[in-house]
Design a protein around this motif. Structure first.
Motif, PDB file in Angstrom:
ATOM      1  N   GLU A 192       0.791  -1.311  -0.069  1.00 45.39           N
ATOM      2  CA  GLU A 192      -0.024   0.239  -0.201  1.00 45.39           C
ATOM      3  C   GLU A 192       0.978   1.279  -0.187  1.00 45.39           C
ATOM      4  O   GLU A 192       1.912   1.276   0.999  1.00 45.39           O
ATOM      5  N   VAL A 193       0.817   2.319  -0.848  1.00 41.06           N
ATOM      6  CA  VAL A 193       1.215   3.363  -1.191  1.00 41.06           C
ATOM      7  C   VAL A 193       0.752   4.352   0.138  1.00 41.06           C
ATOM      8  O   VAL A 193      -0.495   4.547  -0.353  1.00 41.06           O
ATOM      9  N   LEU A 194       1.293   4.780   0.967  1.00 42.97           N
ATOM     10  CA  LEU A 194       0.628   5.753   1.867  1.00 42.97           C
ATOM     11  C   LEU A 194       0.777   7.200   1.567  1.00 42.97           C
ATOM     12  O   LEU A 194       0.147   7.974   1.846  1.00 42.97           O
ATOM     13  N   GLY A 195       1.946   7.434   0.983  1.00 48.78           N
ATOM     14  CA  GLY A 195       2.296   8.909   0.476  1.00 48.78           C
ATOM     15  C   GLY A 195       3.314   9.009  -0.431  1.00 48.78           C
ATOM     16  O   GLY A 195       4.191   8.104  -0.564  1.00 48.78           O
ATOM     17  N   VAL A 196       3.233   9.926  -1.321  1.00 48.58           N
ATOM     18  CA  VAL A 196       4.579  10.355  -2.311  1.00 48.58           C
ATOM     19  C   VAL A 196       5.064  11.685  -1.926  1.00 48.58           C
ATOM     20  O   VAL A 196       4.252  12.769  -1.619  1.00 48.58           O
ATOM     21  N   THR A 197       6.381  11.884  -1.929  1.00 47.24           N
ATOM     22  CA  THR A 197       6.789  13.090  -1.809  1.00 47.24           C
ATOM     23  C   THR A 197       8.227  13.101  -2.576  1.00 47.24           C
ATOM     24  O   THR A 197       8.524  12.368  -3.276  1.00 47.24           O
ATOM     25  N   ARG A 198       9.302  14.376  -2.279  1.00 46.82           N
ATOM     26  CA  ARG A 198      10.455  14.264  -2.692  1.00 46.82           C
ATOM     27  C   ARG A 198      11.306  13.786  -1.625  1.00 46.82           C
ATOM     28  O   ARG A 198      11.110  14.273  -0.420  1.00 46.82           O
TER      29      ARG A 198
END
Length: 438
Positions: free
Chosen positions: A123-129
């Motif tokens: 499960e992808v919980l979040g995306v950032t740099r």
């Protein structure tokens, strides 16, 4: 390749080129993206929340699509499959969701070049740099993306990517039963008596509905499919009754017009119309739900109807109100979204459901899908936000353009085409949420 291989600790100037593209979701569009990246020689990894590829399609597998096979297979995926001896099923026949998985998506996901890069139960919980929230700009676009994931064992870690293609769809984020859009007041009381859209009424979920009064909430094709399944169930199971609850005066999306692009879709509308005329479906129109509450084993939906507060009592509620994109996971990404539809701002005018149907949406690619966050794209049903006009062929052209852009082939990326026959290529609204297709 392991997950740890994706998260080296040292940041180098040319590191972006050594990292894979992260694809979120292994449904039809995510797998199509993988096939196009393979043809371009670009490394990738796919994160799929389900325990198998195409988990959402499997959930509504009993539902037949409106479109035939010839409109449901991505060209790059077809080339890859045919190189391994695969043959296209009867081009003129419309498959069920299960057939789409078994005869196309599962074989595609099982090919070694894709299977070796597919991570299920993630499960992808979040995306950032990496090391940057959305406010920081210095060297932002030279910095890898970081995806926070939760593995099947519950471990949480960050992995790195050169670009991100979010093809996670909207099936797992339905609209609220509440007419105001917020979670329905009292939802926790009735949650065990509310099902998601497109339950398998005649199969897996039969026991839940047999002999019960079911209220289907929603005005689209998902609702229509479920209503017809319940009508058929009622013929065999005494005491089974059906109510169709809609917010407006009529369900304009379920049309039986002879001008409909797809005969099967028009036939669906005609069958619902006939079932209503025959008294098999009770219609409760103009009902704006404001609260749900429990009354023993029954559910009460309280709402406004024709200027009065009224209560509707039922046993089971099917939430077929459509879907919306999960944007919480993208909170640290710089997005440019239409304020109404929640689609990319340049795409929104092309898919406005007040103007367009499935067949009238213009082909579009990386330009319309681009956000201020360079290298990040939302594709597929999720790119349409709350608009119900998505079709698979459009999604395939989206990822063809996006992957060409990632490969530096700007000419191919800009040359977007979608050759459609007069009948269009829409299928069902099951996986993507809304009026057209999965």
């Amino acid at each position: 390749m392991t997950l740890l291989d994706l998260t080296p600790r040292v940041v180098e100037n040319d590191r972006l080129t050594t990292l894979p593209v992260a694809i979120i979701g292994a449904g039809p569009i995510g797998l199509s993206a993988a096939a196009h990246l393979l043809e371009r020689g670009i490394g990738f990894v796919i994160f799929e929340a389900g325990d198998q590829a195409a988990a959402s399609v499997r959930a509504w597998g009993h539902t037949r699509l409106f479109s035939p096979w010839k409109h449901l297979v991505d060209p790059a995926s077809r080339r890859l499959l045919e190189a391994h001896g695969w043959e296209l099923p009867d081009p003129e026949r419309a498959p069920t969701g299960t057939e789409l998985v078994e005869k196309y998506l599962a074989p595609l996901a099982g090919l070694e070049p894709i299977a070796s890069r597919l991570r299920t139960g993630i499960e992808v919980l979040g995306v950032t740099r990496e090391g940057m929230d959305r406010t920081r700009s210095r060297a932002r676009f030279a910095t890898p993306f970081a995806l926070r994931i939760r593995t099947a064992s519950g471990e949480i870690e960050d992995v790195s990517a050169r670009a991100v293609i979010d093809a996670s769809g909207t099936y797992l984020s339905p609209n609220s039963l509440s007419s105001g859009g917020l979670q329905l007041l009292g939802m926790t009381e009735i949650a065990d008596r509310v099902t998601a859209a497109l339950p398998d009424v005649l199969g897996r979920d039969r026991a839940l509905f047999a002999g019960e009064h079911t209220t289907v909430v929603g005005a689209g094709h998902s609702a229509a499919n479920t209503l017809l399944g319940l009508v058929e169930l009622a013929r065999d199971e005494p005491g089974t009754t059906v109510t169709w609850l809609i917010r407006n005066a009529q369900a304009v999306r379920v049309s039986s017009s002879t001008d409909d692009e797809l005969a099967e879709r028009a036939r669906l509308g005609s069958r619902v119309d006939q079932a209503v005329a025959d008294g098999c479906i009770a219609v409760l129109d103009g009902f704006e739900i404001i609260r749900g509450r429990r009354a023993g084993d029954a559910v009460q939906l309280v709402g406004h109807r024709h200027g009065e507060v009224v209560t509707h009592t039922t046993d089971i509620v099917v939430n077929a109100t459509g879907f919306r994109p999960d944007l919480d996971m993208l909170r640290e990404i710089r997005l440019e979204l239409d304020e109404i539809v929640e689609a990319p701002k340049r795409l929104a005018p092309l898919i406005d459901p007040n103007v367009h149907s499935c067949g009238s949406v213009e082909p579009h690619g990386f330009r319309e899908l681009a956000h201020p966050e360079k290298g990040f794209f939302v594709v597929g049903m999720k790119s349409y936000g709350r608009a119900p006009t998505f079709l698979l062929a459009t999604g395939y052209e989206q990822v063809r353009s996006v992957t060409a852009w990632l490969a530096g082939d700007t000419e191919a990326a800009a040359n977007v085409e979608l050759v459609l026959p007069a009948t269009g290529v829409c299928s069902t609204d099951a996986s993507g949420g809304g009026g057209c297709c999965s």
